[in-house]
Scaffold this motif. Structure first.
Motif, mmCIF file in Angstrom:
data_model
loop_
_atom_site.group_PDB
_atom_site.id
_atom_site.type_symbol
_atom_site.label_atom_id
_atom_site.label_comp_id
_atom_site.label_asym_id
_atom_site.label_seq_id
_atom_site.Cartn_x
_atom_site.Cartn_y
_atom_site.Cartn_z
ATOM 1 N N LYS A 192 0.652 -1.123 -0.140
ATOM 2 C CA LYS A 192 0.097 0.098 0.191
ATOM 3 C C LYS A 192 1.061 1.259 -0.036
ATOM 4 O O LYS A 192 0.536 2.309 -0.654
ATOM 5 N N THR A 193 1.974 1.146 0.893
ATOM 6 C CA THR A 193 2.791 2.433 0.568
ATOM 7 C C THR A 193 3.389 2.794 -0.350
ATOM 8 O O THR A 193 3.137 3.715 -1.294
ATOM 9 N N ILE A 194 4.072 0.914 -1.191
ATOM 10 C CA ILE A 194 4.186 1.456 -2.150
ATOM 11 C C ILE A 194 3.144 2.077 -3.843
ATOM 12 O O ILE A 194 3.889 3.208 -4.390
ATOM 13 N N GLU A 195 2.395 1.395 -3.410
ATOM 14 C CA GLU A 195 0.692 1.914 -3.891
ATOM 15 C C GLU A 195 1.013 3.508 -4.483
ATOM 16 O O GLU A 195 1.018 4.581 -4.890
ATOM 17 N N LEU A 196 0.745 4.004 -2.932
ATOM 18 C CA LEU A 196 1.034 5.690 -2.494
ATOM 19 C C LEU A 196 1.884 6.017 -3.838
ATOM 20 O O LEU A 196 2.033 7.251 -4.270
ATOM 21 N N ALA A 197 3.451 5.640 -3.288
ATOM 22 C CA ALA A 197 4.694 6.091 -3.727
ATOM 23 C C ALA A 197 4.175 6.270 -5.229
ATOM 24 O O ALA A 197 4.778 7.212 -6.026
ATOM 25 N N SER A 198 3.917 5.239 -5.806
ATOM 26 C CA SER A 198 4.207 4.847 -7.222
ATOM 27 C C SER A 198 2.774 6.405 -7.358
ATOM 28 O O SER A 198 3.526 7.002 -8.380
ATOM 29 N N ILE A 199 1.398 6.377 -7.132
ATOM 30 C CA ILE A 199 1.306 7.340 -7.781
ATOM 31 C C ILE A 199 1.078 8.291 -7.904
ATOM 32 O O ILE A 199 1.084 9.617 -8.462
ATOM 33 N N ILE A 200 2.217 9.055 -6.645
ATOM 34 C CA ILE A 200 3.211 10.844 -6.351
ATOM 35 C C ILE A 200 3.959 10.695 -7.046
ATOM 36 O O ILE A 200 4.167 12.083 -7.833
ATOM 37 N N SER A 201 4.609 9.389 -7.719
ATOM 38 C CA SER A 201 6.097 9.208 -8.773
ATOM 39 C C SER A 201 5.659 9.915 -10.344
ATOM 40 O O SER A 201 6.373 10.102 -10.768
ATOM 41 N N LYS A 202 4.463 10.098 -9.890
ATOM 42 C CA LYS A 202 4.010 10.143 -12.144
ATOM 43 C C LYS A 202 3.503 12.104 -11.873
ATOM 44 O O LYS A 202 3.587 12.053 -12.806
ATOM 45 N N ASN A 203 3.554 12.486 -10.672
ATOM 46 C CA ASN A 203 3.078 13.605 -10.595
ATOM 47 C C ASN A 203 5.043 14.905 -10.730
ATOM 48 O O ASN A 203 5.861 14.102 -10.691
ATOM 49 N N SER A 204 4.094 16.063 -11.084
ATOM 50 C CA SER A 204 5.146 16.808 -11.071
ATOM 51 C C SER A 204 6.779 17.023 -10.295
ATOM 52 O O SER A 204 6.910 17.023 -8.880
ATOM 53 N N PRO A 205 7.752 16.011 -10.095
ATOM 54 C CA PRO A 205 8.622 16.716 -9.239
ATOM 55 C C PRO A 205 8.867 18.247 -8.826
ATOM 56 O O PRO A 205 9.717 18.198 -7.857
ATOM 57 N N GLN A 206 9.172 18.898 -9.718
ATOM 58 C CA GLN A 206 9.164 20.331 -9.532
ATOM 59 C C GLN A 206 7.884 20.754 -8.718
ATOM 60 O O GLN A 206 8.863 21.347 -7.808
ATOM 61 N N GLY A 207 6.770 20.327 -8.530
ATOM 62 C CA GLY A 207 5.754 20.860 -8.316
ATOM 63 C C GLY A 207 5.642 20.503 -6.676
ATOM 64 O O GLY A 207 5.891 20.934 -5.620
ATOM 65 N N ILE A 208 6.703 18.915 -6.553
ATOM 66 C CA ILE A 208 6.580 17.818 -5.317
ATOM 67 C C ILE A 208 7.904 19.358 -4.206
ATOM 68 O O ILE A 208 7.779 19.631 -3.205
ATOM 69 N N SER A 209 8.805 19.464 -4.922
ATOM 70 C CA SER A 209 9.219 20.035 -4.295
ATOM 71 C C SER A 209 9.243 21.477 -3.993
ATOM 72 O O SER A 209 9.609 21.767 -2.815
ATOM 73 N N LYS A 210 8.756 22.085 -4.634
ATOM 74 C CA LYS A 210 8.198 23.159 -3.638
ATOM 75 C C LYS A 210 7.330 23.060 -3.228
ATOM 76 O O LYS A 210 7.050 24.016 -2.100
ATOM 77 N N ALA A 211 6.637 22.336 -2.992
ATOM 78 C CA ALA A 211 4.845 22.330 -2.158
ATOM 79 C C ALA A 211 5.778 21.725 -0.267
ATOM 80 O O ALA A 211 5.023 21.944 0.390
ATOM 81 N N ILE A 212 6.718 20.770 -0.663
ATOM 82 C CA ILE A 212 7.221 20.298 0.253
ATOM 83 C C ILE A 212 8.119 21.901 1.294
ATOM 84 O O ILE A 212 7.198 22.250 2.665
ATOM 85 N N ALA A 213 8.240 23.101 0.194
ATOM 86 C CA ALA A 213 8.949 23.585 0.665
ATOM 87 C C ALA A 213 7.863 24.508 1.311
ATOM 88 O O ALA A 213 8.531 25.336 2.823
ATOM 89 N N ALA A 214 7.187 24.553 0.746
ATOM 90 C CA ALA A 214 6.166 25.756 1.474
ATOM 91 C C ALA A 214 4.886 25.193 2.636
ATOM 92 O O ALA A 214 5.332 25.695 3.228
#
Length: 255
Positions: A192-214
């Motif tokens: 289940k953790t890998i399933e979530l990680a797989s969903i996340i991995s398909k999204n923008s890495p640049q967007g996620i990086s900025k989201a983490i900081a925000a």
């Protein structure tokens, strides 16, 4: 790089770090903290990896705490250095990593183990997991960020109760108070953790990086300003151009 206390694996765009000290219920010692830090440095520089999972070996313990024997005879100065080094090398590093880190809490997460899980961006737990901060039973307090991260996750009152009483809570209770996101049978936890990680991995890495900081700036007075600037800066990125183009042309983005 060769590791003695952890196992580092890759599944497509997901890196899985397994703390592998079953003889001590995966307790954190200095060598393990150092290896985790080195592994995170490797992964952060790996452009093919998008998401990180941290878990423990076996079905009994995520991390049962710090290795108390390592610091049992420390004085004040040594203890301060221990806490400062640990936070800089590992716990703060995870929280501020540019890639999302998910904790798969497969059993006991006590003391430094719960602090490790709390430093991750998302937490999934197995039904047998037990979580707690027992430091006051040793005449101590959490030293790897526990007194700071726990109130932000569950509120000050519940955090005080957990820290002052040193009692363990169940995985279901942890979900109820917002300490973990989801609870699964132990055999389903990593899938289940890998399933979530797989969903996340398909999204923008640049967007996620900025989201983490925000999101990390949400406790700061300038959190809104950081969000505004991060939002604007993304307009100059390839990920934004790809995402908008895919939306307009009714196709899936290829980040």
């Amino acid at each position: 790089m060769t590791f003695e206390n952890i196992i580092l694996e890759r599944q497509e765009k997901i890196s899985i770090i397994t703390i592998n000290r079953p003889e001590s219920l995966n307790a954190l010692n200095g060598a393990t903290i150092s290896e985790l830090s080195s592994a995170l440095d490797l992964i952060e520089n790996d452009t093919d990896c998008r998401v990180i999972i941290i878990t423990g070996s076996g079905q009994k313990s995520f991390v049962a705490g710090a290795d108390i024997k390592e610091f049992s005879d420390f004085g004040q100065n040594e203890a301060e250095q221990l806490a400062r080094n640990g936070q800089n090398l590992l716990f703060n590093k995870i929280e501020n990593l540019k890639k999302p880190v998910i904790a798969a809490v497969n059993g006991f997460a006590l003391g430094g183990g719960l602090e490790l899980a709390m430093s991750c961006h998302i937490r999934y737990a197995s039904e047998n997991a037990k979580l707690g901060l027992p430091e006051v039973t040793l005449g101590l307090i959490p030293g790897y960020g526990g007194t700071q991260r726990l109130p932000k996750l569950v509120g000050k009152g519940i955090a005080n109760e957990m820290i002052f009483s040193a009692k363990m809570i169940s995985a279901e209770k942890a979900k109820e108070i917002g300490l973990v996101n989801e609870v699964y049978p132990i055999e389903n936890l990593l899938p289940k953790t890998i399933e979530l990680a797989s969903i996340i991995s398909k999204n923008s890495p640049q967007g996620i990086s900025k989201a983490i900081a925000a999101v990390n700036a949400s406790d700061n007075q300038n959190g809104y300003e950081i969000e505004i600037k991060s939002f604007a800066e993304l307009f100059e990125t390839d990920d934004k151009k790809e995402g908008v183009s895919a939306f307009i042309n009714k196709r899936k983005p290829n980040f």
